[in-house]
Design a protein around this motif. Sequence first.
Motif, short mmCIF file in Angstrom:
data_model
loop_
_atom_site.label_atom_id
_atom_site.label_comp_id
_atom_site.label_asym_id
_atom_site.label_seq_id
_atom_site.Cartn_x
_atom_site.Cartn_y
_atom_site.Cartn_z
N LEU A 6 -4.87 -2.75 -9.06
CA LEU A 6 -3.45 -3.04 -9.26
C LEU A 6 -2.73 -1.85 -9.90
O LEU A 6 -1.60 -1.51 -9.53
N TRP A 7 -3.38 -1.19 -10.86
CA TRP A 7 -2.78 -0.01 -11.46
C TRP A 7 -2.75 1.16 -10.49
O TRP A 7 -1.76 1.91 -10.43
N SER A 8 -3.80 1.33 -9.74
CA SER A 8 -3.87 2.44 -8.79
C SER A 8 -2.82 2.31 -7.69
O SER A 8 -2.28 3.32 -7.22
N GLN A 9 -2.53 1.09 -7.28
CA GLN A 9 -1.55 0.87 -6.21
C GLN A 9 -0.14 1.32 -6.60
O GLN A 9 0.70 1.54 -5.73
N LYS A 10 0.11 1.45 -7.89
CA LYS A 10 1.44 1.86 -8.35
C LYS A 10 1.66 3.36 -8.19
O LYS A 10 2.80 3.83 -8.33
N ASN A 11 0.60 4.10 -7.91
CA ASN A 11 0.72 5.56 -7.79
C ASN A 11 0.01 6.06 -6.54
O ASN A 11 -0.97 6.81 -6.63
N PRO A 12 0.49 5.68 -5.36
CA PRO A 12 -0.16 6.13 -4.13
C PRO A 12 0.11 7.61 -3.86
O PRO A 12 1.14 8.16 -4.27
N GLY A 49 7.45 -1.76 4.16
CA GLY A 49 6.82 -3.05 4.38
C GLY A 49 7.11 -3.66 5.74
O GLY A 49 6.83 -4.85 5.95
N HIS A 50 7.64 -2.88 6.68
CA HIS A 50 7.94 -3.37 8.02
C HIS A 50 7.24 -2.49 9.06
O HIS A 50 7.08 -1.27 8.84
N LEU A 51 6.88 -3.10 10.19
CA LEU A 51 6.42 -2.31 11.31
C LEU A 51 7.56 -1.42 11.76
O LEU A 51 8.68 -1.89 11.97
N SER A 52 7.29 -0.13 11.90
CA SER A 52 8.34 0.82 12.30
C SER A 52 7.81 1.75 13.38
O SER A 52 6.61 2.01 13.47
N LEU A 53 8.73 2.23 14.19
CA LEU A 53 8.41 3.11 15.30
C LEU A 53 9.07 4.46 15.07
O LEU A 53 10.28 4.55 14.86
N VAL A 54 8.25 5.51 15.09
CA VAL A 54 8.75 6.88 14.96
C VAL A 54 8.57 7.56 16.31
O VAL A 54 7.44 7.69 16.80
N ALA A 110 3.65 6.75 7.22
CA ALA A 110 4.66 6.41 6.21
C ALA A 110 3.99 5.97 4.92
O ALA A 110 2.87 5.45 4.92
N ARG A 111 4.72 6.19 3.82
CA ARG A 111 4.31 5.70 2.50
C ARG A 111 5.56 5.19 1.81
O ARG A 111 6.47 5.97 1.53
N GLU A 112 5.61 3.89 1.60
CA GLU A 112 6.78 3.25 1.00
C GLU A 112 8.03 3.55 1.84
O GLU A 112 8.17 3.06 2.94
N ASP A 153 12.77 11.79 4.22
CA ASP A 153 13.41 10.63 3.60
C ASP A 153 14.47 10.11 4.56
O ASP A 153 15.57 10.69 4.66
N PRO A 154 14.19 9.03 5.31
CA PRO A 154 15.16 8.55 6.31
C PRO A 154 16.43 7.96 5.71
O PRO A 154 17.46 7.89 6.38
N GLU A 155 16.37 7.56 4.45
CA GLU A 155 17.55 6.96 3.82
C GLU A 155 18.64 8.01 3.59
O GLU A 155 19.83 7.74 3.75
#
Length: 399
Positions: free
Chosen positions: A63-69, A285-290, A333-335, A350-352
């Motif tokens: 759980l701690w490790s998942q916060k810093n991928p 968190g969604h399936l995405s197509l690049v 992708a990551r996050e 960064d697509p945003e």
Amino acid sequence: MDETTDECVYQTTDKWYDIEHVENVLANILSRVPVKSLLVCKSVCKRWRRLISSQAFIDVQLLWSQKNPVYIVYPYMDMMMKLYLVNNSGEITKSINFPYCDNLSLLTVVCSFDGLLCCINYPWKVDSGMVVEDVTDVEIRICNPVTKKALLLPRGSPSKEKPSIGVAFGPKINEYKIFRFFNAKRISLAKHQSRVNRRQCEVYSSSTGSWSVIGRVPYYPMHSSHSPLGSNHVFVNGKIYWFIASNEDPLIPGSILMADIEETFETINLPKEVTEHSYLVNLEGHLSLVAVYDEDEIVNIWILKDKNEPKWELKCSDHIPFSNDECVEFAVARENEIFFITSNHHYIYDPEHGFWQELDLSSISEKKFPVAFAYNESLLSCGGRMDPRMEYISDKRSI
């Protein structure tokens, strides 16, 4: 006047002893320690060894490790695997050599989840007195590169062509299923069967440690020219997704095959025509197509929103910062960001905000079918979740 002297008084304290015996507190402290150091800490005493080896602690550390991928990059497919960890600043922080690759054919990594990697390679066979690769089968290993552990899965059913796989994780921590698509050599007494009719799927479960055949499948995941051993797939919210080749060109996706953890299959249409340089990723968190369009030097990113019914939404369309002479070899992708590997460069996008960051990964000088994945280190076992009864027996024996 009387002289006075200062005296140093040394006192012992039992506070650390008290903390050590409140295992929740100790576990909370140790869970923040890097896995490599935790492996050393197991030698401190029997109590620490029992704690760090327990499934409850392994879950807390995860759980701690998942916060810093970070990203784990495998740039050069070879018989000796060398991996690189790339942090949030785009810097290489560590290189990892696989210690269990002796006498294997070329390996590649097909997925990463909670610190575990799935690696595949062709097995060896003897043909006309020579040892060659058996391209009709793959050896599958679940590996933990930090603990230096690996599990070779039992061989699947015989196949007449190269199998294709995908890995689903869950529903519990450290449970997984591996879907293996193969072209059966014999599935009935009929002498004449089409290649399509012989295509089947079987599933390996970490809970049982064995394969079970589902049966015939209507579609077969396409093989990518960028990943000659593996099939490009992505796991998102309990489901695996693969590309299905178009009828016109086997190197270009035509639709998407989906399988859930309950082993049911569906197909999903693509939002529009795509190219050979297309990738499925888990974005936000969604399936995405690049999809990269080389001639126009544009990348389109689509997100599949499925609140009520699946619907593609165009996240962004942007110009790429490299020429169309430079091929995109992998994307993940990551996050909320996407990592691109091209022929000559590495980028984080960064697509945003439409921002491209070029990474200086000078240590990675050569590439051969490179791959990269989001990664967080863990103590998870390669063979699946520990049996609580075995954990209890182990504790008693250590006292």
